[in-house]
Design a protein around this motif. Structure first.
Motif, mmCIF file in Angstrom:
data_model
loop_
_atom_site.group_PDB
_atom_site.id
_atom_site.type_symbol
_atom_site.label_atom_id
_atom_site.label_comp_id
_atom_site.label_asym_id
_atom_site.label_seq_id
_atom_site.Cartn_x
_atom_site.Cartn_y
_atom_site.Cartn_z
ATOM 1 N N ALA A 184 -2.215 -11.011 -10.535
ATOM 2 C CA ALA A 184 -0.800 -10.991 -10.118
ATOM 3 C C ALA A 184 -0.608 -10.259 -8.784
ATOM 4 N N GLN A 185 -1.700 -9.815 -8.180
ATOM 5 C CA GLN A 185 -1.573 -9.042 -6.934
ATOM 6 C C GLN A 185 -1.194 -9.950 -5.768
ATOM 7 N N GLY A 186 -0.542 -9.347 -4.772
ATOM 8 C CA GLY A 186 -0.192 -10.084 -3.551
ATOM 9 C C GLY A 186 1.060 -10.922 -3.663
ATOM 10 N N ARG A 187 1.868 -10.654 -4.702
ATOM 11 C CA ARG A 187 3.095 -11.453 -4.885
ATOM 12 C C ARG A 187 4.351 -10.588 -4.881
ATOM 13 N N GLY A 188 4.221 -9.371 -4.366
ATOM 14 C CA GLY A 188 5.419 -8.543 -4.207
ATOM 15 C C GLY A 188 5.715 -7.620 -5.377
ATOM 16 N N TYR A 189 4.900 -7.650 -6.427
ATOM 17 C CA TYR A 189 5.199 -6.807 -7.596
ATOM 18 C C TYR A 189 4.988 -5.321 -7.292
ATOM 19 N N GLY A 190 3.953 -5.020 -6.506
ATOM 20 C CA GLY A 190 3.701 -3.620 -6.149
ATOM 21 C C GLY A 190 4.861 -3.051 -5.341
ATOM 22 N N SER A 191 5.359 -3.819 -4.375
ATOM 23 C CA SER A 191 6.491 -3.359 -3.554
ATOM 24 C C SER A 191 7.731 -3.159 -4.428
ATOM 25 N N PHE A 192 7.949 -4.084 -5.358
ATOM 26 C CA PHE A 192 9.079 -3.963 -6.282
ATOM 27 C C PHE A 192 8.968 -2.663 -7.083
ATOM 28 N N VAL A 213 3.078 10.078 -3.119
ATOM 29 C CA VAL A 213 2.043 9.295 -3.784
ATOM 30 C C VAL A 213 0.702 9.824 -3.291
ATOM 31 N N THR A 214 -0.342 9.642 -4.075
ATOM 32 C CA THR A 214 -1.685 9.958 -3.566
ATOM 33 C C THR A 214 -2.535 8.707 -3.708
ATOM 34 N N TRP A 215 -3.454 8.516 -2.753
ATOM 35 C CA TRP A 215 -4.336 7.352 -2.832
ATOM 36 C C TRP A 215 -5.742 7.711 -2.403
ATOM 37 N N GLY A 264 -10.611 -0.951 1.409
ATOM 38 C CA GLY A 264 -10.280 -1.792 0.263
ATOM 39 C C GLY A 264 -9.310 -1.120 -0.694
ATOM 40 N N GLY A 265 -8.929 0.119 -0.398
ATOM 41 C CA GLY A 265 -7.971 0.840 -1.240
ATOM 42 C C GLY A 265 -6.539 0.508 -0.845
ATOM 43 N N PRO A 266 -5.584 1.183 -1.486
ATOM 44 C CA PRO A 266 -4.178 0.817 -1.283
ATOM 45 C C PRO A 266 -3.511 1.447 -0.057
ATOM 46 N N GLU A 267 -4.274 2.159 0.796
ATOM 47 C CA GLU A 267 -3.632 2.836 1.942
ATOM 48 C C GLU A 267 -2.771 1.891 2.794
ATOM 49 N N PRO A 268 -3.275 0.698 3.175
ATOM 50 C CA PRO A 268 -2.430 -0.172 4.016
ATOM 51 C C PRO A 268 -1.140 -0.588 3.306
ATOM 52 N N PHE A 269 -1.226 -0.743 1.991
ATOM 53 C CA PHE A 269 -0.040 -1.099 1.189
ATOM 54 C C PHE A 269 1.021 0.000 1.306
ATOM 55 N N TYR A 270 0.614 1.255 1.114
ATOM 56 C CA TYR A 270 1.593 2.345 1.172
ATOM 57 C C TYR A 270 2.100 2.564 2.600
ATOM 58 N N LEU A 271 1.220 2.441 3.597
ATOM 59 C CA LEU A 271 1.673 2.626 4.989
ATOM 60 C C LEU A 271 2.692 1.556 5.352
ATOM 61 N N LYS A 272 2.457 0.325 4.890
ATOM 62 C CA LYS A 272 3.396 -0.770 5.161
ATOM 63 C C LYS A 272 4.768 -0.484 4.554
ATOM 64 N N LEU A 273 4.782 0.199 3.418
ATOM 65 C CA LEU A 273 6.058 0.520 2.762
ATOM 66 C C LEU A 273 6.721 1.762 3.371
ATOM 67 N N ARG A 311 1.115 6.449 -10.994
ATOM 68 C CA ARG A 311 0.176 5.344 -11.231
ATOM 69 C C ARG A 311 0.820 4.011 -10.870
ATOM 70 N N LEU A 312 0.010 3.090 -10.388
ATOM 71 C CA LEU A 312 0.484 1.734 -10.151
ATOM 72 C C LEU A 312 -0.688 0.783 -10.369
ATOM 73 N N ASN A 313 -0.581 -0.047 -11.398
ATOM 74 C CA ASN A 313 -1.637 -1.007 -11.749
ATOM 75 C C ASN A 313 -1.009 -2.393 -11.767
ATOM 76 N N ILE A 314 -1.274 -3.187 -10.754
ATOM 77 C CA ILE A 314 -0.828 -4.587 -10.785
ATOM 78 C C ILE A 314 -2.013 -5.427 -11.281
ATOM 79 N N ALA A 315 -1.748 -6.277 -12.272
ATOM 80 C CA ALA A 315 -2.817 -7.086 -12.886
ATOM 81 C C ALA A 315 -3.575 -7.862 -11.813
ATOM 82 N N ASP A 356 -13.585 -4.315 -8.879
ATOM 83 C CA ASP A 356 -13.903 -3.488 -7.705
ATOM 84 C C ASP A 356 -12.791 -2.484 -7.385
ATOM 85 N N GLN A 357 -11.700 -2.491 -8.172
ATOM 86 C CA GLN A 357 -10.576 -1.558 -7.941
ATOM 87 C C GLN A 357 -10.494 -0.492 -9.028
ATOM 88 N N GLU A 358 -11.444 -0.509 -9.970
ATOM 89 C CA GLU A 358 -11.298 0.371 -11.136
ATOM 90 C C GLU A 358 -11.394 1.851 -10.800
HETATM 91 C C1 LIG Z 1 -2.209 -1.754 -4.330
HETATM 92 C C2 LIG Z 1 -1.392 -2.615 -5.273
HETATM 93 C C3 LIG Z 1 -0.521 -1.729 -6.159
HETATM 94 C C4 LIG Z 1 -0.479 -3.528 -4.415
HETATM 95 O O1 LIG Z 1 0.333 -4.328 -5.258
HETATM 96 P P1 LIG Z 1 0.650 -5.844 -4.877
HETATM 97 O O2 LIG Z 1 1.615 -6.384 -5.874
HETATM 98 O O3 LIG Z 1 -0.642 -6.570 -4.716
HETATM 99 O O4 LIG Z 1 1.325 -5.660 -3.436
HETATM 100 P P2 LIG Z 1 2.498 -6.544 -2.763
HETATM 101 O O5 LIG Z 1 2.279 -7.987 -3.075
HETATM 102 O O6 LIG Z 1 3.825 -5.950 -3.111
HETATM 103 O O7 LIG Z 1 2.159 -6.281 -1.217
HETATM 104 C C5 LIG Z 1 3.058 -5.729 -0.283
HETATM 105 C C6 LIG Z 1 2.420 -5.798 1.084
HETATM 106 O O8 LIG Z 1 1.272 -4.939 1.130
HETATM 107 C C7 LIG Z 1 0.118 -5.698 1.469
HETATM 108 N N1 LIG Z 1 -1.005 -5.181 0.675
HETATM 109 C C8 LIG Z 1 -1.050 -5.022 -0.653
HETATM 110 N N2 LIG Z 1 -2.222 -4.492 -1.027
HETATM 111 C C9 LIG Z 1 -2.929 -4.346 0.108
HETATM 112 C C10 LIG Z 1 -4.225 -3.857 0.390
HETATM 113 N N3 LIG Z 1 -5.041 -3.372 -0.578
HETATM 114 N N4 LIG Z 1 -4.649 -3.865 1.678
HETATM 115 C C11 LIG Z 1 -3.852 -4.336 2.665
HETATM 116 N N5 LIG Z 1 -2.599 -4.795 2.465
HETATM 117 C C12 LIG Z 1 -2.155 -4.810 1.196
HETATM 118 C C13 LIG Z 1 0.448 -7.125 1.094
HETATM 119 O O9 LIG Z 1 -0.312 -8.038 1.844
HETATM 120 C C14 LIG Z 1 1.921 -7.203 1.422
HETATM 121 O O10 LIG Z 1 2.093 -7.385 2.818
HETATM 122 P P3 LIG Z 1 3.285 -8.326 3.411
HETATM 123 O O11 LIG Z 1 4.568 -7.644 2.988
HETATM 124 O O12 LIG Z 1 3.052 -8.297 4.881
HETATM 125 O O13 LIG Z 1 3.090 -9.643 2.755
HETATM 126 C C15 LIG Z 1 -2.256 -3.544 -6.173
HETATM 127 O O14 LIG Z 1 -3.099 -4.321 -5.329
HETATM 128 C C16 LIG Z 1 -3.132 -2.806 -7.167
HETATM 129 O O15 LIG Z 1 -2.742 -2.617 -8.322
HETATM 130 N N6 LIG Z 1 -4.352 -2.412 -6.739
HETATM 131 C C17 LIG Z 1 -5.338 -1.777 -7.603
HETATM 132 C C18 LIG Z 1 -4.940 -0.415 -8.096
HETATM 133 C C19 LIG Z 1 -4.436 0.514 -7.002
HETATM 134 O O16 LIG Z 1 -5.016 0.678 -5.938
HETATM 135 N N7 LIG Z 1 -3.274 1.131 -7.300
HETATM 136 C C20 LIG Z 1 -2.670 2.133 -6.455
HETATM 137 C C21 LIG Z 1 -3.184 3.472 -6.890
HETATM 138 S S1 LIG Z 1 -2.578 4.765 -5.836
#
Ligand SMILES: CC(C)(COP(=O)(O)OP(=O)(O)OC[C@H]1O[C@@H](n2cnc3c(N)ncnc32)[C@H](O)[C@@H]1OP(=O)(O)O)[C@@H](O)C(=O)NCCC(=O)NCCS
Length: 152
Positions: free
Chosen positions: A89-97, A116-118, A123-132, A82-86, A22-24
């Motif tokens: 393996a998602q949700g374990r801090g690899y994306g933030s690293f 970055v662009t998203w 269900g997309g990565p916006e909350p992830f990037y805003l959190k960072l 680009r950022l592709n976490i398997a 669902d993320q492809e």
């Molecule tokens: C988005 C993505 C890169 C995040 O990587 P990840 O390793 O899962 O993220 P992390 O474990 O480092 O998460 C860091 C924080 O962001 C949050 N977060 C991560 N993805 C999130 C999402 N989709 N929605 C809401 N919060 C999210 C985590 O809960 C975590 O919060 P915390 O610090 O409060 O615990 C990964 O899910 C991914 O590869 N997604 C599919 C492809 C994609 O969207 N890539 C980005 C293209 S621009």
């Protein structure tokens, strides 16, 4: 966690990396990114993300690329291409690293901002990037939201 270059030994494992089905639509497959890295060798910075010996993801930074040369030839930017976490393996801090590693590389080259662009969908990565700390610039690129993080 550590980054590795793509090598003859690891590239097939890199090509096999996949996000959830669902993320492809959110990120290009690794094979396309590696093709772009071949075409833009002076601007692309592709790396694999490992946790110990386990491959958990792929990132590619863009470094000092002309953003929109027709509009402003002096607007050169760096950031995360680009950022592709398997999937498993998602949700374990690899994306933030990965984002942190790209920011360090940009800083080491004298950059003060990471872009970055998203895909702006639920269900997309916006909350992830805003959190960072990324903030939307108000621009769009190919239908995607453009975000920036101040590194200074
Ligand atoms: C988005 C993505 C890169 C995040 O990587 P990840 O390793 O899962 O993220 P992390 O474990 O480092 O998460 C860091 C924080 O962001 C949050 N977060 C991560 N993805 C999130 C999402 N989709 N929605 C809401 N919060 C999210 C985590 O809960 C975590 O919060 P915390 O610090 O409060 O615990 C990964 O899910 C991914 O590869 N997604 C599919 C492809 C994609 O969207 N890539 C980005 C293209 S621009």
């Amino acid at each position: 966690m550590r980054l590795e270059r793509i090598t003859p030994e690891n590239y097939e494992a890199a090509l096999a990396l996949s996000v959830r089905p669902d993320q492809e639509d959110l990120v290009e497959p690794v094979v396309k990114s590696l093709a772009e890295a071949y075409v833009y060798p002076e601007h692309a910075w592709p790396r694999l993300i490992y946790d110990g010996d386990v491959l958990v993801g792929f990132l590619m930074a863009f470094l000092d690329i002309p953003w929109d040369p027709d509009r402003d030839p002096d607007d050169r930017r760096s950031g995360l291409w680009r950022l592709n976490i398997a999937a498993d393996a998602q949700g374990r801090g690899y994306g933030s690293f990965a984002v942190d590693a790209v920011c360090q590389e940009i800083r080491a080259r004298g950059g003060t901002r990471a872009y970055v662009t998203w895909e702006p969908r639920a269900g997309g990565p916006e909350p992830f990037y805003l959190k960072l700390g990324f903030r939307p610039t108000g621009e769009q690129s190919g239908g995607q939201t453009v975000g920036v993080l101040d590194l200074s």
